[in-house]
Design a protein around this motif. Sequence first.
Motif, PDB file in Angstrom:
ATOM      1  N   GLY A   1       0.806  -1.215   0.000  1.00 24.22           N
ATOM      2  CA  GLY A   1       0.000   0.000   0.000  1.00 24.22           C
ATOM      3  C   GLY A   1       0.837   1.263   0.000  1.00 24.22           C
TER       4      GLY A   1
ATOM      5  N   THR B   1      -0.543   4.067  -2.134  1.00 25.48           N
ATOM      6  CA  THR B   1      -1.700   4.712  -1.501  1.00 25.48           C
ATOM      7  C   THR B   1      -1.240   5.724  -0.468  1.00 25.48           C
TER       8      THR B   1
ATOM      9  N   LEU C   1      -1.835   9.799  -0.285  1.00 25.26           N
ATOM     10  CA  LEU C   1      -2.385  10.478   0.887  1.00 25.26           C
ATOM     11  C   LEU C   1      -1.457  11.592   1.371  1.00 25.26           C
TER      12      LEU C   1
ATOM     13  N   ARG D   1      -3.792  -8.912  -1.841  1.00 26.94           N
ATOM     14  CA  ARG D   1      -4.086  -7.665  -2.552  1.00 26.94           C
ATOM     15  C   ARG D   1      -3.592  -7.709  -3.986  1.00 26.94           C
TER      16      ARG D   1
ATOM     17  N   ASN E   1      -0.307  -1.063   7.517  1.00 29.54           N
ATOM     18  CA  ASN E   1      -1.434  -1.041   6.586  1.00 29.54           C
ATOM     19  C   ASN E   1      -2.095  -2.414   6.520  1.00 29.54           C
TER      20      ASN E   1
ATOM     21  N   SER F   1      -8.098  -1.211   8.126  1.00 35.76           N
ATOM     22  CA  SER F   1      -9.063  -0.584   7.222  1.00 35.76           C
ATOM     23  C   SER F   1      -8.464   0.633   6.533  1.00 35.76           C
ATOM     24  N   ARG F   2      -9.172   1.083   5.510  1.00 39.01           N
ATOM     25  CA  ARG F   2      -8.767   2.311   4.819  1.00 39.01           C
ATOM     26  C   ARG F   2      -8.781   3.502   5.772  1.00 39.01           C
ATOM     27  N   GLN F   3      -9.788   3.573   6.648  1.00 36.59           N
ATOM     28  CA  GLN F   3      -9.859   4.677   7.598  1.00 36.59           C
ATOM     29  C   GLN F   3      -8.685   4.642   8.556  1.00 36.59           C
TER      30      GLN F   3
ATOM     31  N   LEU G   1      -5.761   3.577   7.907  1.00 41.65           N
ATOM     32  CA  LEU G   1      -4.595   4.076   7.184  1.00 41.65           C
ATOM     33  C   LEU G   1      -4.632   5.597   7.082  1.00 41.65           C
ATOM     34  N   HIS G   2      -5.792   6.164   6.775  1.00 50.54           N
ATOM     35  CA  HIS G   2      -5.931   7.626   6.735  1.00 50.54           C
ATOM     36  C   HIS G   2      -5.515   8.230   8.071  1.00 50.54           C
TER      37      HIS G   2
END
Length: 210
Positions: A13, A16, A20, A140, A175, A178-180, A182-183
């Motif tokens: 990731g 990604t 970000l 992934r 990572n 969840s995506r959140q 990671l944010h």
Amino acid sequence: MFLVGLTGGIGSGKSTVADLLAERGAVVIDADEIAREVVFPGAVAFHPVIDRFGPEVVGPDGRIDRVALAQIVFADEQARKDLEAITHPAIGQVMAERMAAEAETDRIVVLDIPLLKDRHRMGVQAVLVVDCPEDLAVERLVKFRQFDEKDARRRIAAQITRDERKALADVVIDNSGSRQALHDAVDRVWEWLDQRRAQLATSEAHERQP
């Protein structure tokens, strides 16, 4: 500029995270993107790659077929070393030019480098490592990038280990969630980088005082 190295294994990731960081204001210099640029038709590494690997790595559109090339180099260590010997100097030159363009700014400049092995050679002031378990990375790659599982594991095995990568890190970005999550992690990292940049600027200002 405040120079940051960003690395992570394939499927971790890392790209990604780079996106970000760019959203938060970082200048991202992407080694993978530059690797594609230097083998464009007419670019510095285009003909040397064909000379070494043959016309079968050229696609119908006249460009280097990166999938065909990857199948060769990830199955043959010497072939991989030969490709790196052709492309790495060209990639390094472009990265140096883009860093030079930001040298007099106060921006956070992120070098997105999959093969970062030596922080001192690049002169980075912080290293971020994006990490996740190997099985998750493989999942992934298979699900989102249509890799064959054996090919995914072969590519991971060709890179340095997770432990070697994490040993370079000032910050490890997990990572595996969840995506959140990671944010949120990137928000914390961005705050940390901003603080480090400010500290460095203050230190340099003091050093310049008579």
